[in-house]
Scaffold this motif. Structure first.
Motif, PDB file in Angstrom:
ATOM      1  N   HIS A  64      27.664  -0.927  15.729  1.00 33.46           N
ATOM      2  CA  HIS A  64      27.481  -0.302  14.310  1.00 33.46           C
ATOM      3  C   HIS A  64      28.754  -0.289  13.311  1.00 33.46           C
ATOM      4  O   HIS A  64      28.348  -0.370  12.164  1.00 33.46           O
ATOM      5  N   ILE A  95      26.185   7.449  14.363  1.00 40.61           N
ATOM      6  CA  ILE A  95      25.505   7.020  13.115  1.00 40.61           C
ATOM      7  C   ILE A  95      25.038   8.170  12.520  1.00 40.61           C
ATOM      8  O   ILE A  95      24.984   8.298  11.285  1.00 40.61           O
ATOM      9  N   MET A 146      27.567  -0.889   9.110  1.00 38.75           N
ATOM     10  CA  MET A 146      26.497   0.102   8.791  1.00 38.75           C
ATOM     11  C   MET A 146      27.109   1.703   8.322  1.00 38.75           C
ATOM     12  O   MET A 146      26.471   2.320   7.665  1.00 38.75           O
ATOM     13  N   LEU A 147      28.460   1.716   8.698  1.00 41.31           N
ATOM     14  CA  LEU A 147      28.962   2.813   8.431  1.00 41.31           C
ATOM     15  C   LEU A 147      29.822   2.900   7.341  1.00 41.31           C
ATOM     16  O   LEU A 147      29.560   2.367   6.209  1.00 41.31           O
TER      17      LEU A 147
END
Lengths: 426, 292, 314
Positions: A141, A120, A146-147
């Motif tokens: 993730h 992250i 989120m990325l």
């Protein structure tokens, strides 16, 4: 953070540093290349810090996969090199390593990190540099959204999928009343949330959730919180204290009555299952991403992979039986390298200007049948969420060995898309 | 599990923790008391003890009980030697300036950690216990070795106590603690006292680690927690007071085990850490120390 | 030339050189320099407390993290954007330093170190404990929509470097002004002889508290900027390692010199970056640097230079 450049011929420094006869052999055994410039892959490696036990095996797996790819003619007829850089299992250094591999070593892309916080912390920089970043992290993730468009996880199923696909079997075979023990941070919370949801969906009940603080080194005092009526004890632990945890669990239950025990192999990754104090694990079950002990029905590809990485039938190093591998996770490095090859060949990758074409080529992938490139088994890649889905294994400890008793279907692990990265701009 | 056995287990666990903590913290306390040096690398001495114990038990071809005993002698000796060298080569040249020595011992912490990573590796490796003995109580099982740890720690602490109060060397150390200059004037070799104290502090941490390593595993990052806990114990007990340190180890060990059964353990750790800071702010002599 | 002219000349020259570097260096080093400038702001803050006022803290990671989360949490939960979020981070650092200072400054020396260490440890654990709000150990990515300022994206090279430079230059000049101001001299007086300053009518507690708050503002700004410019907020920045780093930078460059923190951060960054090409053991290098510094160059590079040659160096 030594760089070991292998491929055409080892760099002088690698020779001087005694990078090992094996590496030299790899260099000289490779076909004689025409004047093609090598494809340079950056590997973000947990060589020091808390992830070091994993990092060591990830490096070995990457070296083995590299040799196989080069022996088979490289990528697009070009030799392949890997530049390893240590990130200290630290997000700040991780982002700097992405920078260094991209801007200073001019790597075509970056792969290899496992720990979620490093992924992250590094992914934003990879997105800014517009460099493909292929992680081997099993975190949610990536698929969680989120990325970014440049970050993908094509080599290993994420924890949400793993956990969800386990639940039906656990409920049907071990019991309906589950107590969970997990580390009190993000990785453990993914287990807590997704497994609890899956258990409830399957008609079972999680009767207690015992969170253990991340700094804990002794666990016995948490064990009395396991309710008496527990039918299944679900445990997952990571970090250097894992063996203590499992041992203390054994001491606690001893010869007395105990529930069925179902653990994630993370609790014993890189640890010998025949260690003293672990006898009580006999008859308990584990999730495995890839079966550590060679199974009776092991495919030829799996056997070839095992030999190439240098792992014996028990899952330890062929040169040191006490050096147990992180077998359930490290296949992801092997498979990711083969996906890189497939993606670069599909996109006719020539140089860094084609990075976007490479990402699009990987996004277009779907079925990945079991093969030497996919030694862990069949997989299905979801280009929208950048996440791969595969079979999971449940093994039972029989005679001190992990024996596979169930293979989940890929469909069991799937869930609704949380993100569509293909709609994001590059 | 009903409340009684629940509490019994908490007390057992707390006692084991207190015993090991007392051994580790007394080393830290001794060094601070005599030398006025806060040794941030104390946790690494502990780690070294565990790592050396692994090497000894792995390579010496004796039965488990004997190799473990060998480790209990060899590991503290080697660590003591390293500590004495550190004192002579580094701390002495800094004139034991409190702030400079903290920076230097932080540096030492990194160097020792890296050395362990390089020569020992990143794995957590188990050390075989000298004996295997499980006690099966009606409600739960318990490791007999853990109880042995308590006994062994008490014996070692008693030996340290006798050494400090009855032997000449102990008298010299206490004299130096009270007044360094006067001690020097009376012909005491202060340099040797300091080197010896630092060595003894390191040896105690190493001994604690050898006791604990069959329960936990040797790992190159294992020194962090014992260091923080020892700090907490030494502060609550009053900086430099050995008696206070022992009482505090008992209180912290027992209460940590019991409190974390009733509250979220992470929250318990936060509160404990803040309490320590507040003790130091409002009662710098510690909860059990006499007024300075 | 008067000393004053020399001082301003030197510092403006350094700033001009750093600014020009982005056009001369390859991109890898230009981005590194942006990181180093932000870390240097953190170290300048540490220097105000340690180098000038004599407060050896082991808890500055708490102020850095306060700034980082003070910026990051409003971005995540309230959709704040760059400038307001950075200001929130700056203030969070100052407020946290003030709160810690009110308690910790009742102690001194070794106790002060341990108290600050304990507060920082409690802060780190709190970040883990409030997992659902902070993202715990995994942390979170700062939304790219928030990383826009004055029409530029801070995720691109030139605006990022410029933003880092503006903060660095402002921090450096403010620090230079501070240490040459009357209050700066009182700070040094506290470091040298607290008793005497008290007899001269200064309130040591107040002076030290103000210095610590200033230090916290610097650390908070650096933390906020680090998160904003590089796009990630995580609990690892609150670990004790990030209390030791600024101390290392300051000791290397020279405690109590205005340019020392930047020089220390620059050298240490490249020491690690370059040694990591040759050995895995870069932690050993950090450790050896610390021991070597306190043993052989306790005044750091610029401190030694000031002692030997440039007596006018602030």
């Amino acid at each position: 953070m030594t760089q070991k450049l292998i491929g055409v011929a080892p760099s002088r420094r690698a020779v001087l540093k005694g990078a090992g006869a094996g590496l030299l052999a790899a260099g000289f055994a490779a076909p004689v290349w025409a004047q093609a410039a090598p494809v340079k892959l950056g590997f973000q490696l947990h060589r020091t810090g808390i992830g070091a036990a994993y990092g060591r095996w990830y490096e070995r797996t990457a070296q083995a996969a590299l040799k196989v790819v080069n022996d088979a003619g490289g990528i697009n007829g070009r030799p392949v090199e890997i530049v390893f850089e240590d990130d200290g299992t630290d997000p700040k250094r991780g982002a700097e390593v992405v920078e260094k591999l991209t801007s200073q070593h001019n790597c075509d892309l970056i792969f290899g990190p496992l720990f979620s916080h490093v992924v992250i912390g590094s992914a934003p920089r990879a997105g800014e540099l517009k460099v493909p970043y292929l992680v081997c992290s099993e975190g949610f993730h990536v698929a969680g959204g989120m990325l970014n468009r440049w970050t993908m996880q094509p080599g290993i199923t994420d924890v949400r999928a793993q956990v969800s696909s386990m639940a039906p079997w656990v409920l049907a075979n071990l019991g309906k009343k589950v107590t969970m023990v997990f580390p009190d941070y993000a990785f453990g919370h993914d287990h807590r949330d997704f497994f609890t949801a899956a258990v409830e969906a399957g008609g079972g009940e999680v009767i207690a959730q015992i969170a253990v603080p991340p700094t804990e080194t002794s666990f016995t005092r948490y064990l009395p919180q396991i309710p008496r009526e527990t039918e299944v004890l679900y445990h997952v632990m990571v970090g250097p204290a894992v063996l203590t945890f499992v041992k203390e669990l054994g001491e606690f239950y001893g010869t007395g009555a105990k529930p069925q025990i179902f653990g994630f192999i993370d609790s014993l990754e890189a640890v010998d299952i025949a260690s003293p104090g672990l006898e009580f694990l006999e008859g308990t079950h584990f999730w495995e991403g890839h079966c550590r002990a060679q199974q009776a029905d092991a495919s030829e590809h799996e056997i070839a992979y095992r030999a190439a990485v240098g792992v014996d039938a028990n899952g330890a190093s062929v040169s040191d039986a006490k050096d147990v591998s992180t077998y359930a996770h490290m296949f992801s490095v092997w498979e990711t390298l083969h996906i890189i090859k497939a993606g670069m060949e599909a996109s006719r990758y020539q140089g860094t200007a084609d990075r976007q074409k490479f990402v699009e080529a990987v996004e277009a992938m779907t079925d990945m049948p079991e093969s030497l490139a996919h030694v862990q088994g069949d997989k299905v890649f979801n280009g929208k969420t950048h996440q791969v889905f595969g079979h999971q294994f449940i093994s039972k400890v029989e005679g001190g060995k992990l024996v596979k008793v169930h293979t989940t279907s890929i469909e069991d692990s799937m869930y609704a898309d949380a993100v569509d990265y293909t709609t994001q701009s590059f | 599990m009903s409340f009684g056995p629940f509490l019994l287990l908490a007390v057992l666990e707390g006692t084991v923790m207190a015993a090991v903590l007392a051994l580790t913290a007394v080393g830290l306390s001794l060094v601070f008391g005599v030398m006025r040096v806060v040794n941030v690398a104390h946790g690494e001495f502990y780690m070294l003890g565990a790592v050396i114990a692994w090497f000894v038990t792995y390579y010496l071809p004796f039965p488990p009980a004997l190799v473990w005993l060998a480790a209990l002698i060899i590991a503290p000796l080697i660590v003591a030697l390293i500590a004495a060298l550190t004192d002579t080569l580094v701390l002495k040249r800094l004139n034991y300036d409190p702030e400079a020595t903290i920076v230097a011992t932080i540096g030492l912490l990194y160097m020792l950690q890296q050395a362990a990573l390089t020569f020992y590796g990143p794995d957590a490796r188990p050390v075989v216990a000298p004996f295997e003995w499980r006690i099966q109580l009606p409600w739960f099982g318990y490791s007999g070795y853990k109880l042995f740890v308590v006994v062994a720690a008490v014996v070692i602490l008693a030996a340290v106590w006798l050494f400090m109060t009855r032997s000449k060397a102990g008298l010299v150390m206490r004299a130096t603690q009270v007044d360094r200059d006067t001690a020097q004037a009376f012909g005491i070799n202060v340099d040797r006292v300091y080197a010896g104290t630092f060595a003894l502090g390191g040896a105690l941490a190493a001994a604690a680690a050898v006791l604990i390593v069959p329960i936990q595993q040797a790992h190159y990052l294992m020194g962090h927690d014992p260091l923080l806990l020892s700090f907490i114990v030494v502060i609550i007990g009053g900086l430099g007071s050995i008696r206070g340190t022992l009482v505090a180890a008992l209180v912290i060990g027992l209460s940590d085990g019991i409190i974390s059964m009733f509250f979220s353990p992470t929250l318990a750790k936060i509160i404990a850490t803040l309490l320590v800071a507040l003790v130091l702010v409002f009662r710098p002599q510690g909860l059990f120390g006499a007024k300075a | 030339m008067t000393d004053g002219a020399k001082v301003w000349g030197l510092h403006l020259l350094v700033l001009a050189a750093v600014f020009a570097a982005q056009f001369l260096l390859p991109p890898y080093h230009a981005t590194n320099l942006a990181r180093i400038m932000v870390l240097a702001v953190f170290a300048m803050g540490y220097n105000i407390a340690f180098g000038y006022t004599g407060l050896l803290s082991l808890g500055h990671a708490l102020f850095f993290a306060a700034g980082m989360y003070g910026m990051g949490l409003p971005v995540w939960h309230l959709e704040w954007v760059s400038v307001p979020a950075l200001i929130a981070g700056l203030l969070a650092g100052g407020v946290m330093a003030g709160a810690v200072g009110v308690l910790a400054l009742r102690t001194a020396g070794v106790s002060f170190m341990i108290v600050t260490l304990m507060f920082a440890q409690a802060g780190y654990l709190t970040l883990l404990y409030l997992n659902s709000w902070t993202g715990g150990d995994e942390g979170f990515v700062v939304a790219s929509a928030a990383r826009q300022a004055f029409g530029f994206s801070l995720a691109t090279d030139t605006p990022r470097f410029t933003a880092a430079f503006v903060l660095f230059a402002a921090g450096l000049l403010a620090c230079l002004w501070l240490v040459r101001s009357p209050f700066g001299r009182v700070m040094v007086a506290m470091r040298e002889n607290e008793e005497r300053s008290r007899m001269l009518g200064y309130d040591p507690f107040r002076v030290k508290l103000v210095a610590l708050i200033l230090s916290g503002l610097y650390a908070g700004l650096a933390g906020a900027a680090y998160g904003m410019l590089f796009g990630y907020v995580g609990a690892s920045f609150a670990t004790i390692q990030y209390s030791i780093l600024p101390m290392l930078y300051v000791l290397l460059g020279g405690a109590g010199t205005v340019l020392g923190p930047f020089l220390g951060a620059l050298l240490m960054f490249y020491l690690i970056d370059i040694t990591s090409n040759y050995t895995d053991a870069y932690l050993f290098v950090v450790g050896a640097a610390l021991v070597g510094l306190v043993l052989f160059a306790p005044k750091g590079i610029l401190g030694t230079l000031r002692e030997r040659a440039w007596r006018w160096l602030p």
